[in-house]
Design an enzyme around this catalytic site. Sequence first.
Site, PDB file in Angstrom:
ATOM      1  NE  ARG A 250      -1.144 -67.442  -8.900  1.00 59.56           N
ATOM      2  CZ  ARG A 250      -1.598 -67.883  -7.645  1.00 59.56           C
ATOM      3  NH1 ARG A 250      -2.624 -67.105  -7.099  1.00 59.56           N
ATOM      4  NH2 ARG A 250      -1.096 -68.733  -6.830  1.00 59.56           N
ATOM      5  CB  SER A 251       2.780 -59.564 -10.403  1.00 58.28           C
ATOM      6  OG  SER A 251       3.755 -59.857 -11.434  1.00 58.28           O
TER       7      SER A 251
ATOM      8  CB  CYS B  41       9.390 -56.975 -22.077  1.00 58.70           C
ATOM      9  SG  CYS B  41       8.785 -55.824 -23.595  1.00 58.70           S
TER      10      CYS B  41
ATOM     11  CB  ALA C 133      13.248 -60.176  -7.556  1.00 57.18           C
TER      12      ALA C 133
ATOM     13  CG  ASP D 180       0.639 -64.341  -5.271  1.00 54.42           C
ATOM     14  OD1 ASP D 180       1.772 -64.087  -5.650  1.00 54.42           O
ATOM     15  OD2 ASP D 180      -0.257 -63.450  -5.041  1.00 54.42           O
TER      16      ASP D 180
END
Length: 346
Positions: free
Chosen positions: A217-218, A182, A312, A240
């Site tokens: 880069r999660s 999402c 974030a 990252d």
Amino acid sequence: MSTSLSGKGLLLKADLIAAAFRGEVEKSLAECPRSPKLVGILSTSSGPSRTYAEFTRKQCESLGFEFVLKETGAALMNGGLGEGEGVEEAIMEANEDDSVDGVMVYFPIFGPQQDHYLQQLVSPYKDVEGLHVKFHYNLYHNIRFISPSSLSAPTSSAAGLTGDEAENDIPPPGMVKSILPCTPLAIVKCLEYAGVYNKILPYGDRAYGKTVVVVNRSEVVGRPLAALLSNDGARVFSVDIDSIQEYTKRPSDPDSSRKYHPRHIVRPPPEAYNTLQACLAVADVVVAAVPNATYKIPTAWLKDGCVCVNVAAEKNFEKDVREKASLYIPAVGKVTILMLLRNLYV
């Protein structure tokens, strides 16, 4: 959308973008024989998770979806249960309930490894967050449309249409869209709204010519977003804490007869782009998703006229970001929840 005569870039809030999809969701919902039912599973005492759960409830109620919040573990006040206790059972119960159309779990709970297991426990037929490995496989292999029966088949044998095979974003007869995570999808929709995507170009390559920097880069946001954008034709620098990677569909050999690969490839960046500052200097788009209130991208490093997107909860850009950016999107949460609700009926 707001700006001023001072020369600052536009401030584009998610409300305007969400409004466009809200109408689409309401129209599709009116065509459903019954209101789709979403079960949210909250199993921790996390304040942000509860806030998100209540936000989900309000959005569902305002649009006409049925929402049930299943509380377990430490989410139960005075229940005496630990963090995450009972979450696995709650997921399995929702999977087996034929009246439930979609399941979402409020993460984080235990940490990346155990949470990943829980993400795979949600039935792919009810996964509205796009976190199941079947959907990740499709995303990373640029498979846009699938046969519903493929969700019951081994992942390695999944068949579908890739971005360069499909003519547009409408599923062919007998196929459906493969669910996308999402938040990355919401970011793509924000960039489409902002005009980053060129609608004149062929479907599946409309971000061609754009250079994007994704800071994070999660497995939930940064990596899938880099794959989505590069599969749409962009050149992406994935940054990252300890490395920089380049995501692209374009061959590294300029003499190659192939215009682009069927899906993105990942490679080390050219030596000239081995620092964040160097990548930002050429970036048309900068997306920041670092869950750290002290992390800020220096405005001085940004390319004049770039588009900046903050993902974030903490603001990753400095207050003067609009001195350089032509457009700044400070949050995407309201678009994210609509992407999730769209997944209830696609």
